[in-house]
Design a protein around this motif. Structure first.
Motif, mmCIF file in Angstrom:
data_model
loop_
_atom_site.group_PDB
_atom_site.id
_atom_site.type_symbol
_atom_site.label_atom_id
_atom_site.label_comp_id
_atom_site.label_asym_id
_atom_site.label_seq_id
_atom_site.Cartn_x
_atom_site.Cartn_y
_atom_site.Cartn_z
ATOM 1 N N ILE A 6 0.550 -1.373 -0.126
ATOM 2 C CA ILE A 6 0.125 0.076 0.189
ATOM 3 C C ILE A 6 1.307 0.790 -0.015
ATOM 4 O O ILE A 6 1.901 1.228 0.533
ATOM 5 C CB ILE A 6 -0.506 0.152 1.093
ATOM 6 C CG1 ILE A 6 -2.020 -0.913 1.382
ATOM 7 C CG2 ILE A 6 -2.173 1.584 1.328
ATOM 8 C CD1 ILE A 6 -2.628 -1.350 2.320
ATOM 9 N N LEU A 7 0.229 2.182 -0.934
ATOM 10 C CA LEU A 7 0.930 3.586 -0.823
ATOM 11 C C LEU A 7 0.422 4.591 -0.366
ATOM 12 O O LEU A 7 -0.603 4.782 -0.344
ATOM 13 C CB LEU A 7 1.431 4.088 -2.122
ATOM 14 C CG LEU A 7 2.538 4.619 -1.944
ATOM 15 C CD1 LEU A 7 3.251 4.917 -1.622
ATOM 16 C CD2 LEU A 7 2.489 5.446 -3.606
ATOM 17 N N CYS A 8 0.864 5.244 0.435
ATOM 18 C CA CYS A 8 0.114 6.716 0.798
ATOM 19 C C CYS A 8 0.769 7.878 1.384
ATOM 20 O O CYS A 8 1.835 8.086 1.770
ATOM 21 C CB CYS A 8 -0.213 5.623 2.766
ATOM 22 S SG CYS A 8 -1.022 7.122 3.871
ATOM 23 N N PRO A 9 0.518 8.775 0.082
ATOM 24 C CA PRO A 9 1.353 9.866 0.235
ATOM 25 C C PRO A 9 0.434 11.036 1.484
ATOM 26 O O PRO A 9 -0.132 10.466 1.914
ATOM 27 C CB PRO A 9 0.140 10.528 -0.635
ATOM 28 C CG PRO A 9 0.473 9.306 -2.186
ATOM 29 C CD PRO A 9 0.100 8.108 -0.674
ATOM 30 N N ALA A 23 -5.128 2.983 6.246
ATOM 31 C CA ALA A 23 -3.959 2.563 5.455
ATOM 32 C C ALA A 23 -3.570 1.803 6.631
ATOM 33 O O ALA A 23 -3.579 0.991 5.910
ATOM 34 C CB ALA A 23 -2.973 3.566 4.755
ATOM 35 N N LEU A 24 -3.057 2.178 7.665
ATOM 36 C CA LEU A 24 -2.746 1.447 9.150
ATOM 37 C C LEU A 24 -3.936 0.178 9.035
ATOM 38 O O LEU A 24 -3.802 -1.015 8.876
ATOM 39 C CB LEU A 24 -2.268 2.066 9.730
ATOM 40 C CG LEU A 24 -1.166 2.975 10.254
ATOM 41 C CD1 LEU A 24 -1.144 4.286 11.058
ATOM 42 C CD2 LEU A 24 -0.167 1.617 10.043
ATOM 43 N N ALA A 25 -4.846 1.105 9.165
ATOM 44 C CA ALA A 25 -6.046 -0.700 9.057
ATOM 45 C C ALA A 25 -6.340 -1.193 8.212
ATOM 46 O O ALA A 25 -5.989 -2.584 8.485
ATOM 47 C CB ALA A 25 -7.252 0.254 9.233
ATOM 48 N N VAL A 112 -3.243 2.897 -3.742
ATOM 49 C CA VAL A 112 -3.084 4.238 -3.111
ATOM 50 C C VAL A 112 -3.683 4.594 -2.598
ATOM 51 O O VAL A 112 -5.002 4.742 -2.628
ATOM 52 C CB VAL A 112 -2.055 5.350 -4.309
ATOM 53 C CG1 VAL A 112 -1.978 6.440 -3.774
ATOM 54 C CG2 VAL A 112 -1.592 4.507 -4.959
ATOM 55 N N MET A 113 -3.627 4.444 -1.164
ATOM 56 C CA MET A 113 -4.953 5.363 -0.841
ATOM 57 C C MET A 113 -3.943 7.254 -0.001
ATOM 58 O O MET A 113 -2.612 7.231 -0.072
ATOM 59 C CB MET A 113 -4.499 4.603 0.490
ATOM 60 C CG MET A 113 -5.559 3.349 0.800
ATOM 61 S SD MET A 113 -5.257 2.156 2.687
ATOM 62 C CE MET A 113 -5.751 1.153 2.015
#
Length: 276
Positions: A6-9, A23-25, A112-113
């Motif tokens: 998972i990518l999280c800007p 995103a952590l969940a 991506v989130m």
């Protein structure tokens, strides 16, 4: 296909923190790696006055920006550590140019989130555009709207279906998530019902073969437009996430005349998965 990356800007701002919690969940649920990223585009001051101010002033501005980036990285690591996910998390940083470098980087991830793009002059250069990422990366983009506070994953998903290519891609990319939801509502809009819902080759049939509990809702009218009808229906049925194909027509057309993608992105109160 399982979600394993998972990518999280991340910019450290309020909505960015909400995206990170979500995103952590998701990372915990899928046992996935989580990658935070801060991608710099030129600051507003540098864009506007870079050609007229001295290199000394620009150097000071860039030094301050480096300090801010270091703070953002520490915030990300602190949040991840508090969530107990530090061993499967990482952080990347690079200079960007109108989201194109980030779009290429995003191709190495399952999803991506991201939060909505910020127009605040202090952090707009650290806030990528979800629509550009959707169009340029080729990856599914889950946009978390401003003000969204829940860190619980969605249990009831609305899938906007028009039978076209982008919607089909959205269902395909989201299927690994849909399989794990309690309920999926397939929503179609228009005077005539979309063909290919039930029976052999039907999209509802496909979902049911994947073990997805799915029902179909057809809205014959859309007084304010398809996008607003999708949002209204999501509210009525209590959907906690929307999955839709993005920009079946050109992005320029959407910006000029409006469209379902533009309306849903601008006004949704629940996460929206976009696929082009």
């Amino acid at each position: 296909m399982a979600i394993k990356s998972i990518l999280c800007p991340y910019s450290g701002e309020k909505n960015s923190a909400a995206v990170l919690r979500y995103a952590l969940a998701a990372a915990r649920h899928h046992d996935a790696w989580l990658t935070g990223v801060v991608a710099h585009s030129p600051m507003n001051l540098e864009r506007r006055f870079g050609g007229v101010v001295s290199q000394q002033i620009l150097s000071i501005l860039r030094e301050k920006e480096d300090e801010r980036s270091a703070t953002i990285k520490r915030q990300f690591q602190s949040e991840v550590e508090s969530a107990g996910w530090l061993e499967k998390a990482e952080f990347a940083e690079f200079d960007d140019n109108d989201d194109y470098v980030l779009s290429a980087f995003a191709r190495g991830f399952d999803v991506v989130m991201i939060g909505a793009h910020s127009e605040d002059s202090s952090d707009t250069h650290l806030s990528p555009h979800p629509d550009v990422l959707t169009l340029q990366s080729g990856r599914p983009v889950l946009m978390i709207p401003d003000g969204f506070e829940s860190d619980r994953l969605a249990n009831h998903v609305l899938v906007a279906w028009d039978g076209k290519r982008a919607a089909a891609r959205a269902v395909g990319e989201a299927m690994v998530m849909l399989e794990q939801k309690g309920k999926v509502t397939l929503v179609t809009v228009g005077k005539k019902a979309v063909k290919g819902i039930d029976g052999i080759g039907g999209i509802k049939t496909l979902m049911e073969r994947h073990g997805v509990v799915c029902e179909h809702v057809h809205c014959a009218t859309a007084p304010k437009g398809v996008g607003y009808q999708i949002l209204s229906t999501a509210d009525e049925i209590g959907a906690e996430m929307i999955v839709m194909g993005a920009y079946e027509h050109s992005k320029f057309s959407h910006e000029l005349f409006g469209g379902a993608t533009t309306d849903v992105m601008a006004h949704s109160e629940v996460p929206v998965m976009l696929v082009h």
